[in-house]
Design an enzyme around this catalytic site. Structure first.
Site, PDB file in Angstrom:
ATOM      1  N   ASP A 201       0.829  -1.202   0.000  1.00 52.46           N
ATOM      2  CA  ASP A 201       0.000   0.000   0.000  1.00 52.46           C
ATOM      3  C   ASP A 201       0.868   1.259   0.000  1.00 52.46           C
ATOM      4  OD1 ASP A 201      -2.711   1.164   0.327  1.00 52.46           O
ATOM      5  OD2 ASP A 201      -1.926   1.838   2.256  1.00 52.46           O
ATOM      6  N   GLU A 255      14.089 -14.714   0.588  1.00 51.66           N
ATOM      7  CA  GLU A 255      14.326 -15.801   1.544  1.00 51.66           C
ATOM      8  C   GLU A 255      13.342 -16.953   1.338  1.00 51.66           C
ATOM      9  OE1 GLU A 255      13.784 -14.055   5.353  1.00 51.66           O
ATOM     10  OE2 GLU A 255      15.437 -12.620   5.162  1.00 51.66           O
TER      11      GLU A 255
END
Length: 534
Positions: A201, A255
């Site tokens: 956002d 990751e």
């Protein structure tokens, strides 16, 4: 397409959870409701769902004011409901993208409660606090995107805190490494639960000018624009340091394998494309909202596509958006006839398309009676509310359109008895059927999903309202012809080739063969493929 990452070849479908499906009879949609409708989404042919916020929240801005980033608000269900949603979506080969709201928290978040407790609080610097101006007023002239000043004075400590949106949404201080670490842990929490990416956002708001300089006046401001446009937002957002923050988010996503990072960015093209950065620093998809404001005519849309394609950095993958929870519905903007052209444009341009729930049934803005207004922006600045484009999905012709067993939180459209999924899904001429066919064509033809792009319209054809372009991959070429006008047009096709009509927005034309001259009906779109060499 086996070597193409999923977010390049796929289509994203935005779900506003309050309005998709109510499973517990309280008039508000929820996570279990989304799970109940996954079979529909698989049938439709989308590849990923992006779910607007469902986190724990006081709902001052309907979930964009988060009080617990790792919790599910009871209005929407539980973490167990979310885990079931992920599992069921993945079982249907649907990816799940979450809304991440890192610019601001809720005023009710424990972090902010601790921050405002004292000027000496360990978390004071987690938010943006400033002394008053010499006259005792706000520290600078920055305005809230929802109207009024962007600063609120906290009487207990005598300082102002900054909020780019509502006073109930204080901005976090992303210059503080502890804030970054905490928000990275939020990303990891959801990644470990299996999410496939995030839509971030207001990503261009995350860093503010270190000197908190006043924004300059906007010479183009006119009174009917929202107040935020009174100044050019050059110091309160879109700062160069933001790319370091995005790089940190990208590192967290890496990751966990192939995940997508989408950034919400309302900026001109030349600034928008800067957010691609590189493989380590940018967003995978800086949201391209240009179609939301471009004049709906062939010449303007063609020029926009060319400008955007030319501005993309090497390796940057395009994306297109026609509607979302903050902007009027596409059917409202261009009309019901041209909404079909809009669907064909969105789903055949090069890049990743994002489809807003309800657009596939041609849902228009719904008139909201004054006593049912919910949106805080409308309450602050009448005329700018977003409720009309957030109304419930319409599933069937029963009471409350199959969305709920009780009166929904916002009203339905007056034509809900015929404008609903059940009524349209078996109608070969419906806009829903058109969307489904387009989505499945994208899957069937690599030229449409990952292929190249070129405009083939002449200037004269564009002036007449015809936008013609091609998508190509290997030795396969697909030609798209879109009539933006309400007059019949004739288009000369390349000599020596017969073309098969893969799809027309008009019933009965698909499967036909065309050669020499193509007659295009008013408001018609046609997708062609070379068929037989003469």
């Amino acid at each position: 397409m086996s070597g193409t990452v999923w977010w390049k070849s796929g289509t994203v479908y935005q779900i506003y959870p309050r309005s998709f499906q109510d499973s517990d009879g309280n008039g508000v949609g929820d996570l279990r409701g989304i799970t109940q409708r996954l079979d529909y989404l698989a049938w439709l042919g989308v590849d990923a769902i992006w779910i607007s916020p469902f986190y724990t929240s006081p709902m001052a801005d309907f979930g964009y004011d988060v009080s617990d980033y790792c919790g599910v608000d009871p209005l929407f269900g539980t973490l167990h409901d979310f885990d079931e949603l992920i599992a069921e979506a993945h079982r249907r080969k649907l990816r799940v993208i979450l809304d991440f709201v890192p610019n601001h928290s809720s005023i009710a978040h424990p972090w902010f409660a601790e921050s405002r407790a004292s000027r000496n609080s360990p978390r004071r610097d987690w938010y943006i606090w400033r002394d008053p101006a010499p006259d005792g007023g706000p520290p600078n002239n920055w305005l809230s995107n929802f109207g009024g000043p962007a600063w609120t004075c906290d009487a207990a400590t005598g300082q102002y805190y900054y909020h780019a949106f509502l006073p109930e949404q204080p901005d976090l201080n992303w210059r503080n490494p502890d804030v970054r670490a905490a928000m990275h842990d939020v990303l990891r929490f959801w990644l470990k639960r299996g999410v496939d990416g995030f839509r971030v956002d207001v990503i261009w708001h995350l860093i503010k000018d270190e000197g908190f300089r006043d924004n300059p006046l906007n010479p183009a401001f006119v009174p009917d624009l929202p107040e935020i446009n009174r100044f050019e937002q050059i110091y309160s957002c879109d700062r160069p340091e933001v790319f370091d923050i995005i790089a940190g988010m990208r590192a967290v996503l890496r990751e966990h394998g192939e995940r997508v990072l989408i950034g919400e960015i309302y900026l001109p093209i030349e600034r928008l494309v800067a957010y691609y950065g590189d493989d380590l620093t940018g967003a995978d998809l800086p949201f391209n909202f240009q179609l939301l404001s471009t004049a709906w005519e062939a010449e303007s849309v063609a020029a926009l596509v060319e400008e955007y394609e030319a501005a993309l950095p090497v390796g940057g993958w395009p994306n297109w958006v026609l509607g979302n929870h903050d902007r009027p519905r596409i059917t409202d903007r261009v009309g019901e006839a041209q909404a079909r052209i809009a669907a064909m444009l969105l789903l055949t341009l090069r890049g990743t398309p994002t489809l807003y729930y309800g657009d596939e049934i041609g849902l228009a803005n719904v008139v909201i009676p004054p006593d049912r207004v919910q949106d805080p922006w409308e309450l602050n600045e009448p005329g700018h509310g977003r409720d009309p484009e957030r109304t419930p999905m319409q599933w069937d012709d029963t009471l409350h359109a199959g969305f709920s067993t009780v009166e929904p939180w916002l009203p339905l459209s007056t034509d809900a008895a015929r404008r609903n999924i059940d009524e349209m899904r078996d109608d070969s001429g419906s806009i829903l059927t058109l969307h489904r066919r387009l989505l499945h064509l994208r899957r069937d033809h690599a030229a449409l999903s990952v292929g190249g792009y070129r405009t083939v319209s002449s200037a004269a054809e564009l002036r007449e309202g015809l936008f013609v372009y091609e998508r190509f991959e290997g030795d396969v070429t697909v030609r798209i012809v879109l009539n933006f006008g309400d007059c019949e047009r004739r288009l000369m096709l390349p000599a020596g080739t017969t073309w098969a009509v893969l799809l027309s927005s008009r019933s009965g034309r698909s499967g036909a063969s065309e050669a020499g001259e193509l007659n295009i009906a008013p408001n018609e779109g046609v997708i062609l493929m070379p068929h037989i060499e003469i």
